[in-house]
Design an enzyme around this catalytic site. Structure first.
Site, PDB file in Angstrom:
ATOM      1  N   LYS A 111       0.813  -1.223   0.000  1.00 56.13           N
ATOM      2  CA  LYS A 111       0.000   0.000   0.000  1.00 56.13           C
ATOM      3  C   LYS A 111       0.841   1.265   0.000  1.00 56.13           C
ATOM      4  O   LYS A 111       0.373   2.323  -0.402  1.00 56.13           O
ATOM      5  CB  LYS A 111      -0.956   0.007   1.200  1.00 56.13           C
ATOM      6  N   LYS A 192      -4.788 -11.310  -5.710  1.00 60.90           N
ATOM      7  CA  LYS A 192      -5.987 -11.724  -4.975  1.00 60.90           C
ATOM      8  C   LYS A 192      -7.178 -10.850  -5.374  1.00 60.90           C
ATOM      9  O   LYS A 192      -7.001  -9.688  -5.769  1.00 60.90           O
ATOM     10  CB  LYS A 192      -5.743 -11.686  -3.466  1.00 60.90           C
ATOM     11  N   LYS A 195     -11.417  -5.454  -3.174  1.00 61.38           N
ATOM     12  CA  LYS A 195     -12.498  -4.472  -3.327  1.00 61.38           C
ATOM     13  C   LYS A 195     -12.048  -3.301  -4.192  1.00 61.38           C
ATOM     14  O   LYS A 195     -12.857  -2.631  -4.801  1.00 61.38           O
ATOM     15  CB  LYS A 195     -12.878  -3.900  -1.947  1.00 61.38           C
TER      16      LYS A 195
HETATM   17  P1  TYM Z   1     -10.598  -6.965   4.742  1.00 66.09           P
HETATM   18  O1  TYM Z   1     -11.722  -6.010   5.019  1.00 66.09           O
HETATM   19  O2  TYM Z   1      -9.615  -6.613   3.701  1.00 66.09           O
HETATM   20  O3  TYM Z   1     -11.183  -8.386   4.387  1.00 66.09           O
HETATM   21  C1  TYM Z   1     -12.153  -9.025   5.199  1.00 66.09           C
HETATM   22  C2  TYM Z   1     -11.852 -10.510   5.274  1.00 66.09           C
HETATM   23  O4  TYM Z   1     -11.859 -11.076   3.959  1.00 66.09           O
HETATM   24  C3  TYM Z   1     -10.659 -11.801   3.727  1.00 66.09           C
HETATM   25  N1  TYM Z   1     -10.295 -11.670   2.306  1.00 66.09           N
HETATM   26  C4  TYM Z   1     -10.095 -12.704   1.476  1.00 66.09           C
HETATM   27  N2  TYM Z   1     -10.148 -14.045   1.677  1.00 66.09           N
HETATM   28  C5  TYM Z   1      -9.902 -14.848   0.610  1.00 66.09           C
HETATM   29  N3  TYM Z   1      -9.601 -14.376  -0.631  1.00 66.09           N
HETATM   30  C6  TYM Z   1      -9.540 -13.048  -0.867  1.00 66.09           C
HETATM   31  N4  TYM Z   1      -9.262 -12.600  -2.093  1.00 66.09           N
HETATM   32  C7  TYM Z   1      -9.792 -12.143   0.205  1.00 66.09           C
HETATM   33  N5  TYM Z   1      -9.804 -10.794   0.323  1.00 66.09           N
HETATM   34  C8  TYM Z   1     -10.116 -10.524   1.613  1.00 66.09           C
HETATM   35  C9  TYM Z   1      -9.630 -11.136   4.622  1.00 66.09           C
HETATM   36  O5  TYM Z   1      -8.554 -12.017   4.907  1.00 66.09           O
HETATM   37  C10 TYM Z   1     -10.466 -10.806   5.848  1.00 66.09           C
HETATM   38  O6  TYM Z   1     -10.544 -11.934   6.695  1.00 66.09           O
HETATM   39  N6  TYM Z   1      -7.313  -6.185   8.460  1.00 66.09           N
HETATM   40  C11 TYM Z   1      -8.568  -6.836   8.113  1.00 66.09           C
HETATM   41  C12 TYM Z   1      -9.733  -6.387   8.960  1.00 66.09           C
HETATM   42  C13 TYM Z   1      -9.526  -6.476  10.434  1.00 66.09           C
HETATM   43  C14 TYM Z   1      -9.542  -7.668  11.222  1.00 66.09           C
HETATM   44  C15 TYM Z   1      -9.330  -7.233  12.558  1.00 66.09           C
HETATM   45  C16 TYM Z   1      -9.726  -9.028  10.912  1.00 66.09           C
HETATM   46  C17 TYM Z   1      -9.288  -5.439  11.279  1.00 66.09           C
HETATM   47  N7  TYM Z   1      -9.198  -5.885  12.545  1.00 66.09           N
HETATM   48  C18 TYM Z   1      -9.293  -8.157  13.596  1.00 66.09           C
HETATM   49  C19 TYM Z   1      -9.681  -9.932  11.978  1.00 66.09           C
HETATM   50  C20 TYM Z   1      -9.461  -9.494  13.292  1.00 66.09           C
HETATM   51  C21 TYM Z   1      -8.899  -6.511   6.670  1.00 66.09           C
HETATM   52  O7  TYM Z   1      -8.444  -5.544   6.112  1.00 66.09           O
HETATM   53  O8  TYM Z   1      -9.841  -7.316   6.104  1.00 66.09           O
END
Ligand code: TYM
Length: 328
Positions: A111, A192, A195
């Site tokens: 990023k 991957k 969004k």
């Molecule tokens: P975020 O919002 O990017 O994504 C939410 C969840 O979706 C999973 N994910 C995927 N899994 C499989 N294939 C993909 N292409 C894919 N893209 C996204 C992510 O692994 C995630 O589980 N940092 C985290 C949010 C967060 C969080 C936390 C998660 C903040 N605090 C505490 C767990 C515990 C994030 O940006 O997820």
């Protein structure tokens, strides 16, 4: 009962990667765990957000949580900024982490790469994530593979604090799906599904119309040898489609391949279109019912109260261990 915590950023419509990597686990786990599911708006503002859009996306994610089957009677659903402990513990953990370990995080490198000025929040983001998890004495964190490194850091920080200040935090474990942990972009199976990718056909959003689902899958990048087999290294496009098929249907890739009579990639894609449309239909229906209901706001306010009731005694323990504030 073991405690589960996870979160999703309210930065746009959730996609199949989010669903198959994380959200599906959320629903499964609520049957026999104490589950806390957060909408992490404090994470979203690590990059600039339009305030009106952010508010909309928070409610969209909350409604999607319920639309996929998270039951607010079984699980807590809440918005991060409604529980002050996240920011407070985030700061305390910042003082117990190192810029070296944070600048080594792959997501930070991706990023911040090539930018002249990089927001501090982008660097400290994984520390806030550690705070989210440790604030609830969490045992299990269901996430996609891309969060593995952040979970490792959370464990490192928890162990570091425990060693220095005595038992303070529960050291959590990540939980990853077999076939959904890393769903790749449909137009570029080397990256991957995300969004933020510019091409809307790179992903299937959970609220996509049937016609859009069909278009995106039929256009998905494959390869030119024409053979249908699971080989992520040499055939990433076809393997990604098989993976999605497997995660959506609950069948293993071997079972799917043993029962198919496809003559080419077109047939595989057509069947996957049908499977995806069928899986998304109830989600879209439920979403429409919930999104503009008063119940949604009630669920979030109630969730914040319940989350805060768990977080506050943990914060009291942390302040006490660190010698902060005054003892009553
Ligand atoms: P975020 O919002 O990017 O994504 C939410 C969840 O979706 C999973 N994910 C995927 N899994 C499989 N294939 C993909 N292409 C894919 N893209 C996204 C992510 O692994 C995630 O589980 N940092 C985290 C949010 C967060 C969080 C936390 C998660 C903040 N605090 C505490 C767990 C515990 C994030 O940006 O997820």
């Amino acid at each position: 009962m073991k405690r589960v915590f996870s979160g999703v950023q309210p930065t746009g419509n959730l996609h199949l990667g989010n669903y198959l990597g994380a959200l599906k686990q959320f629903v499964e786990l609520q049957e026999d765990h104490e589950c806390i599911y957060c909408i992490v708006d404090e994470h979203a503002i690590t990059v600039p957000q339009d305030p009106e859009q952010l508010r909309k996306h928070i409610l969209d994610v909350a409604a999607l949580y319920m639309a996929i089957g998270i039951d607010p009677k079984k699980s807590i659903i809440f918005v991060q900024s409604q529980v002050p402990g996240h920011a407070e513990l985030g700061w305390i953990l910042c003082c117990n982490s190192y810029t070296g370990e944070l600048s080594r995080m792959t997501q930070f490198k991706a990023k911040s790469g090539g930018k002249e000025s990089v927001g501090t929040g982008l660097l400290t983001y994984p520390v806030l994530m550690a705070a989210d998890i440790l604030l609830y004495d969490t045992d299990i964190v269901p996430v996609g593979n891309d969060q593995k490194q952040h979970i490792e850091l959370t464990r490192d920080i928890a162990i570091r604090v425990n060693n220095k200040y005595g038992d303070t935090f529960v050291v959590p474990d990540g939980r990853f799906m077999k076939s959904g942990a890393r769903i790749m972009a449909l137009d570029d199976p080397e990256s991957k599904m995300s969004k933020s990718a510019e091409n809307e056909h790179s992903r299937i959003s959970l609220l996509d119309e049937d016609s859009k689902i069909k278009k995106s899958i039929m256009r998905a990048t494959t390869d030119s040898d024409g053979e249908i087999r699971f080989d992520p290294e040499n055939k990433p496009g076809v393997s990604n489609l098989l993976n999605i098929y497997s995660a959506l249907s609950g069948k293993t890739v071997d079972e799917i391949l043993a029962n198919q009579q496809w003559r080419g990639y077109g047939d595989l894609k057509k069947e996957l279109v049908a499977v995806t449309q069928e899986a998304m239909a109830p989600i879209k229906r439920n979403f429409e019912e919930i999104r503009y209901s008063e119940e949604l706001i009630r669920v979030l306010n109630d969730g914040a109260e319940r989350a805060n009731a768990i977080a506050e005694p943990v914060m009291a323990r942390v302040r006490d261990r660190f010698g902060m504030g005054i003892k009553l």
